[in-house]
Design an enzyme around this catalytic site. Structure first.
Site, short mmCIF file in Angstrom:
data_model
loop_
_atom_site.label_atom_id
_atom_site.label_comp_id
_atom_site.label_asym_id
_atom_site.label_seq_id
_atom_site.Cartn_x
_atom_site.Cartn_y
_atom_site.Cartn_z
N PHE A 110 0.81 -1.22 0.00
CA PHE A 110 0.00 0.00 0.00
C PHE A 110 0.84 1.27 0.00
O PHE A 110 0.45 2.29 0.52
CB PHE A 110 -1.02 -0.01 1.16
CG PHE A 110 -2.13 -0.97 0.90
CD1 PHE A 110 -3.33 -0.51 0.38
CD2 PHE A 110 -1.97 -2.32 1.11
CE1 PHE A 110 -4.35 -1.40 0.08
CE2 PHE A 110 -2.98 -3.21 0.81
CZ PHE A 110 -4.17 -2.76 0.30
N LEU A 111 2.02 1.15 -0.57
CA LEU A 111 2.87 2.34 -0.71
C LEU A 111 3.07 2.67 -2.19
O LEU A 111 4.03 3.33 -2.54
CB LEU A 111 4.23 2.09 -0.05
CG LEU A 111 4.33 2.31 1.46
CD1 LEU A 111 5.74 2.07 1.95
CD2 LEU A 111 3.87 3.72 1.85
N GLY A 131 -9.91 3.44 -5.06
CA GLY A 131 -11.32 3.47 -5.42
C GLY A 131 -11.97 2.22 -4.86
O GLY A 131 -11.50 1.66 -3.88
N CYS A 172 -14.97 -0.09 -0.96
CA CYS A 172 -14.63 -0.11 0.47
C CYS A 172 -13.92 1.16 0.94
O CYS A 172 -14.47 1.91 1.74
CB CYS A 172 -13.79 -1.34 0.78
SG CYS A 172 -14.78 -2.84 0.69
N1 NAD Z 1 -16.49 -5.71 -1.78
C1 NAD Z 1 -15.53 -5.88 -0.92
O1 NAD Z 1 -14.36 -6.07 -1.27
C2 NAD Z 1 -15.80 -5.87 0.56
C3 NAD Z 1 -14.82 -6.34 1.44
C4 NAD Z 1 -15.09 -6.33 2.81
C5 NAD Z 1 -16.31 -5.83 3.27
N2 NAD Z 1 -17.23 -5.36 2.40
C6 NAD Z 1 -18.50 -4.87 2.94
O2 NAD Z 1 -19.50 -5.86 2.74
C7 NAD Z 1 -20.77 -5.25 2.47
C8 NAD Z 1 -21.31 -5.72 1.14
O3 NAD Z 1 -20.40 -5.30 0.13
P1 NAD Z 1 -20.45 -5.92 -1.33
O4 NAD Z 1 -19.25 -5.44 -2.06
O5 NAD Z 1 -20.72 -7.38 -1.22
O6 NAD Z 1 -21.74 -5.15 -1.88
P2 NAD Z 1 -22.68 -5.59 -3.08
O7 NAD Z 1 -23.42 -4.37 -3.48
O8 NAD Z 1 -21.89 -6.33 -4.10
O9 NAD Z 1 -23.70 -6.61 -2.39
C9 NAD Z 1 -24.71 -6.23 -1.52
C10 NAD Z 1 -25.92 -7.09 -1.87
O10 NAD Z 1 -26.93 -6.85 -0.91
C11 NAD Z 1 -28.17 -6.92 -1.56
N3 NAD Z 1 -29.19 -6.29 -0.72
C12 NAD Z 1 -29.33 -4.99 -0.45
N4 NAD Z 1 -30.39 -4.81 0.36
C13 NAD Z 1 -30.91 -6.04 0.59
C14 NAD Z 1 -31.99 -6.51 1.36
N5 NAD Z 1 -32.76 -5.67 2.05
N6 NAD Z 1 -32.24 -7.83 1.37
C15 NAD Z 1 -31.48 -8.68 0.69
N7 NAD Z 1 -30.42 -8.30 -0.05
C16 NAD Z 1 -30.14 -6.99 -0.09
C17 NAD Z 1 -27.92 -6.22 -2.88
O11 NAD Z 1 -28.90 -6.57 -3.85
C18 NAD Z 1 -26.53 -6.75 -3.23
O12 NAD Z 1 -26.59 -7.92 -4.02
C19 NAD Z 1 -20.53 -3.74 2.54
O13 NAD Z 1 -20.81 -3.30 3.83
C20 NAD Z 1 -19.04 -3.64 2.25
O14 NAD Z 1 -18.48 -2.48 2.82
C21 NAD Z 1 -17.02 -5.38 1.06
#
Ligand code: NAD
Length: 446
Positions: A264-265, A272, A275
């Site tokens: 991360f440097l 972007g 997260c």
């Molecule tokens: N993407 C990453 O790399 C990552 C890594 C660690 C943590 N996170 C965290 O995990 C969480 C999810 O991130 P993501 O990237 O998987 O997001 P995403 O948008 O890909 O997935 C979220 C899913 O939740 C569904 N959803 C929303 N409201 C809903 C409801 N009421 N009932 C059922 N399903 C519902 C959406 O349709 C979507 O498919 C976030 O809080 C994010 O910060 C993400």
């Protein structure tokens, strides 16, 4: 598993892979239909194999009937999105909605696990919502936090070989239940799709047990710290440009210090994805509300927000006028090995280029379709060469390794003006000069 996005799908599929029976649901019916048809709505290396195996072994299923999913499990992982609101706060409405469903639909004791990234004290609100909306005496609820640290692009490997598993719990019962769920990972008893010739030997990951508040804070604190490191490298790159030093040389030597570390440097166009940008914003808001002046984070966010405009300013100095110029964009995903374009630097860069009247042509190995939904009118090349053809400049925006391996000599011959702006320091500056390019990168002497 509620929410079948990146985290929900990877978590669901990997938990099935290590032996659990998993039912996944999502309120996006089209997503569920795609999954039921055996296709994936996202690109993530190895995920297709894991999903296919788990489905064939009848351990993983998808349903749009959220009630069925809630009733079928004794542990429910909430993996819904927590996007930013206008003011930077995390939008917790999906968590709130899901809490109501769980409360009203449950007929037996449930362990409710927060996997989504949420601000500290969300667990307390979740507990309250479950208690307030609970309608059935047979249903009792325990709440736990289990933040997810996987990285898109290496998500399956990260889930199966985590560097730590963090759980925030209120009692031993919840702790033991989560330890049981993760036991195959802790004891390394699973089929690994990433290391087909055997996983590298390593100690089992630390199983870190904390309070719920601490676990929630660990996730935001970790992401904000990594974001801080990237912005530090980027500010350093600006200094190197002014003082004729090379940021790569500086950060390489810095990273050899184990107290700093090399990751991360990397200087570039900034962070972007779904997260870092939203998590640092939510963390800033959280600190503000708690009355803590965390200006350090605001500055890290500000540095990041300025990256694209600053890089385009450099391009303007060389290209003079952007209007009517034909510009090629290599890379749309926010990082390699994913098709995720949420808060991707390329999306912002294209917006600014179009606003100045440039003609944009773009290519990405995986993210074209998702970008087309945002910018239906720009030209998308079938490959990097088509994008480079007749262009006045090419911008490298995502560090896909295959861009490094392109036939740059051929690209030189195709371009109207052999000019490359490498926003990721992906290419060898000396080699690009040798090939006759005008070559500009980040924090390295032109
Ligand atoms: N993407 C990453 O790399 C990552 C890594 C660690 C943590 N996170 C965290 O995990 C969480 C999810 O991130 P993501 O990237 O998987 O997001 P995403 O948008 O890909 O997935 C979220 C899913 O939740 C569904 N959803 C929303 N409201 C809903 C409801 N009421 N009932 C059922 N399903 C519902 C959406 O349709 C979507 O498919 C976030 O809080 C994010 O910060 C993400």
């Amino acid at each position: 598993m509620i929410g079948c996005g990146y985290v929900g799908l990877v978590t669901g599929a990997c938990l099935a892979e290590i032996g659990h029976e998993v039912v996944c649901t999502d309120n996006d019916e089209a997503k569920i239909r795609t999954l039921q048809a055996g296709q994936l709505p996202i690109y993530e290396p190895h995920l297709d194999q894991v999903v296919e195996r788990a489905r064939a072994q009848k351990r993983l299923s998808f349903t749009s009937d959220v009630h069925e999913a809630i009733r079928s499990g004794d542990a429910i992982f909430i993996c819904v999105g927590t996007p930013p609101l206008e003011n930077g706060d995390a939008d917790l409405s999906a968590i709130d909605r899901v809490a109501k469903w769980i409360a009203t639909e449950s007929r037996s004791p449930k362990l409710v696990v927060e996997k989504s990234t949420v601000p500290v004290q969300t667990g307390q609100q979740l507990k309250r919502a479950l208690a307030v909306y609970g309608r059935n005496g047979g249903a009792t609820f325990q709440v736990a936090s289990n933040p997810e640290f996987l990285r898109e692009g290496t998500a399956v490997g990260d889930f199966l070989h985590p560097d730590r598993i963090v759980i925030g719990v209120e009692n031993k019962t919840a702790e033991e239940k989560l330890r049981e769920i993760y036991r195959p990972i802790l004891e390394k008893r699973f089929h690994c799709p990433v290391h087909t010739k055997g996983c590298p030997s390593s100690d089992p990951p630390p199983f870190v047990v904390t309070t719920i508040n601490s676990a929630e804070l660990i996730k935001h604190a970790s992401n904000s710290f990594l974001a801080l490191k990237i912005s530090y490298a980027n500010a350093l790159a600006d200094l190197c440009e002014k003082l004729d030093a090379n940021v790569e040389e500086v950060t390489r030597a810095m990273g050899l210090d184990p107290r700093i570390g090399p990751q991360f440097l990397r200087a570039g166009l900034g962070f972007g994805g779904f997260c870092f940008p939203k998590d640092i914003q939510a963390f800033i808001r959280l600190a503000e509300r708690a009355g803590v002046d965390f200006a350090l984070l605001k500055e890290a966010e500000g540095i990041n927000k300025r990256r694209i405009a600053q890089f385009l300013e450099k391009a303007r100095r060389v290209l003079w006028v952007l209007k009517e110029k034909k510009v090629g964009i290599l890379g749309l995903a926010f990082k390699p090995n994913t098709d995720d374009i949420r808060f991707a630097p390329a999306i912002d860069m294209i917006r600014q280029l179009l606003a100045e009247g440039a003609h944009v042509s773009a290519y990405d190995p995986e993210a074209v379709e998702k970008t087309r939904a945002v910018y239906p009118k720009i030209h998308y090349g079938a490959d990097a060469y088509e994008v480079a053809k007749d262009s006045d400049a090419v911008f490298v925006v995502t560090e896909w390794p295959e861009f490094r391996a392109l036939d740059w000599k051929r690209i030189h011959g195709l371009m109207a003006r052999p000019l490359v702006f490498d926003g990721r320091n992906l290419l060898d500056a000396a080699e690009m000069k040798r090939l006759g390019f005008e070559y500009h990168s980040v924090g390295r002497p032109d």
